[in-house]
Write an enzyme that holds these catalytic residues in place. Structure first.
Site, PDB file in Angstrom:
ATOM      1  N   ARG A  81       0.869  -1.182   0.000  1.00 55.38           N
ATOM      2  CA  ARG A  81       0.000   0.000   0.000  1.00 55.38           C
ATOM      3  C   ARG A  81       0.909   1.237   0.000  1.00 55.38           C
ATOM      4  O   ARG A  81       1.805   1.331   0.828  1.00 55.38           O
ATOM      5  CB  ARG A  81      -0.928   0.003   1.218  1.00 55.38           C
ATOM      6  N   ASP A 220      -2.801   9.131   7.344  1.00 58.75           N
ATOM      7  CA  ASP A 220      -1.932   8.100   6.764  1.00 58.75           C
ATOM      8  C   ASP A 220      -0.548   8.639   6.439  1.00 58.75           C
ATOM      9  O   ASP A 220       0.419   7.882   6.355  1.00 58.75           O
ATOM     10  CB  ASP A 220      -2.578   7.511   5.516  1.00 58.75           C
ATOM     11  N   LYS A 231      -8.323   8.876   4.915  1.00 60.96           N
ATOM     12  CA  LYS A 231      -9.369   8.171   4.161  1.00 60.96           C
ATOM     13  C   LYS A 231     -10.194   9.124   3.300  1.00 60.96           C
ATOM     14  O   LYS A 231     -10.550  10.225   3.746  1.00 60.96           O
ATOM     15  CB  LYS A 231     -10.251   7.420   5.165  1.00 60.96           C
TER      16      LYS A 231
HETATM   17  O1  MRU Z   1      -7.714   2.105   3.964  1.00 59.29           O
HETATM   18  P1  MRU Z   1      -7.529   2.090   5.453  1.00 59.29           P
HETATM   19  O2  MRU Z   1      -8.693   1.509   6.182  1.00 59.29           O
HETATM   20  O3  MRU Z   1      -6.216   1.496   5.860  1.00 59.29           O
HETATM   21  O4  MRU Z   1      -7.464   3.643   5.835  1.00 59.29           O
HETATM   22  C1  MRU Z   1      -7.218   3.988   7.169  1.00 59.29           C
HETATM   23  C2  MRU Z   1      -7.357   5.437   7.435  1.00 59.29           C
HETATM   24  O5  MRU Z   1      -7.534   6.236   6.556  1.00 59.29           O
HETATM   25  C3  MRU Z   1      -7.175   5.877   8.861  1.00 59.29           C
HETATM   26  O6  MRU Z   1      -7.931   7.014   9.134  1.00 59.29           O
HETATM   27  C4  MRU Z   1      -5.691   6.209   9.066  1.00 59.29           C
HETATM   28  O7  MRU Z   1      -4.879   5.129   8.712  1.00 59.29           O
HETATM   29  C5  MRU Z   1      -5.408   6.618  10.444  1.00 59.29           C
HETATM   30  S1  MRU Z   1      -5.328   5.202  11.463  1.00 59.29           S
HETATM   31  C6  MRU Z   1      -4.951   5.559  12.987  1.00 59.29           C
END
Ligand code: MRU
Length: 330
Positions: A81, A220, A231
């Site tokens: 990712r 992220d 997200k």
């Molecule tokens: O695609 P995901 O579910 O891995 O995305 C996660 C997010 O966007 C979270 O808000 C982010 O990783 C912060 S986690 C503490």
């Protein structure tokens, strides 16, 4: 029992399969770096800090099995990712120990502890910001499932709730994969924290009505100037929060800050498969000939951030660059 997203158990990385929640609690035991890479790619484990820890254990598994090298394992796990910088920080933490002839598993354990401790501190640092809040909006899942324990956005909410704050949490459902309604609501329900799941497009309504008086999200990747990826859908919540004078907080450990990226323009945004948008629970929603676009994240400019909640204190966006210059990564 507090939620734990993953742990080390008898030679394997054990993790709660997040694709199965909230319906079933399924623990997967992964014994190879390939299996860990697959779990990250398919979102069995997800959330920036948690995938960093999973990748750290993936490196340790590669080292224990033999037949791999730090470079090969890095390539495998690093290709899963692209957006969450924690993934690369977790990989590097074990890679450097492995390359230096130290015990990679001990390095993975140490990395995990560092993340858990950071998230715990985020809870303590952030809780006072919510002292006067009644309705708190959060997006996606930035709870224990996303970070191993505690969470980032959910950590201040948890601590404030423990201290007796009368918080009500508005949980964005978070299409297309519903991390809000499936995972955040599951965590809050287990701990009896009052909440309601709302459709993603209802958030503006509650921000305008005054029922939401604070927003807390995770991240992220946070660039040097404070632009951050989170997200998909986070950006529009930030804009509507600003429009309505509602404070917008971003909670993250240092492993999510990327001092090497000057601004959000340099953050890679993952594009996932169209079926995640075109289908729900395996059932096709759109006409057979329709296509879809599916960016997993968006980038919110720093000017919409009231403050970052870090393990070492609350930082306003203009304070970030000098802070990162003193503390580059982790
Ligand atoms: O695609 P995901 O579910 O891995 O995305 C996660 C997010 O966007 C979270 O808000 C982010 O990783 C912060 S986690 C503490």
């Amino acid at each position: 029992m507090p939620v734990r997203a993953l742990w080390w158990e008898r030679g394997a990385l054990a993790l709660l399969d997040q694709r199965e929640l909230p319906g079933r609690t399924v623990v997967r035991r992964l014994r190879t770096a390939e299996a860990v890479a697959q779990a990250i790619r398919t979102l069995a484990v997800r959330g920036a800090p948690a995938i960093g820890v999973a990748a750290a254990y993936g490196m340790a598994l590669a080292a224990r099995r033999g037949g791999s090298s730090p470079d090969r394992a890095t390539k495998l796990l690093g290709s899963t990712r692209p957006t969450a910088v924690d993934l690369f920080v977790g990989i590097d933490a074990v890679r450097s120990a492995w390359a230096a002839g130290e015990d990679p598993l001990e390095a993975a354990h140490a990395y995990r502890e560092r993340v858990v401790e950071a998230c715990h501190r985020i809870g303590t640092v952030g809780a006072p910001l919510l002292r006067r809040a009644h309705g708190v909006l959060t997006h996606c899942n930035a709870g224990a499932l996303a970070t191993v324990e505690w969470g980032t956005a959910l950590a201040p909410i948890r601590v404030a709730h423990e201290r007796g704050a009368k918080l009500f949490v508005f949980v964005d459902e978070t299409r297309p994969l519903l991390q809000g309604s499936r995972l955040t609501a599951w965590e809050l329900a287990r701990e009896r924290i009052p909440h309601a799941v709302i459709a993603d497009n209802a958030a503006g309504h509650y921000l305008r009505s005054g029922e939401v008086d604070a927003v807390v999200v995770g991240a992220d990747r946070i660039a040097r100037n404070g632009d951050f990826a989170n997200k998909i859908g986070t950006y529009e919540k930030a804009v509507v929060a600003r429009e309505n004078g509602v404070p917008f907080y971003v909670a993250a450990p240092w492993t999510t800050f990327d001092a090497r990226r000057a601004s959000g323009r340099a953050i890679p945004v993952e594009e996932r498969g169209p079926e995640e948008v075109l289908e729900l629970g395996g059932r096709r929603l759109a006409p057979p000939s329709s296509r879809a676009r599916n960016p997993a994240f968006d980038v919110t400019p720093a000017r919409y951030v009231t403050a970052f909640v870090t393990p070492d204190g609350v930082l306003r966006p203009p304070e970030l660059a000098s802070r990162l210059a003193r503390r580059p990564l982790g």
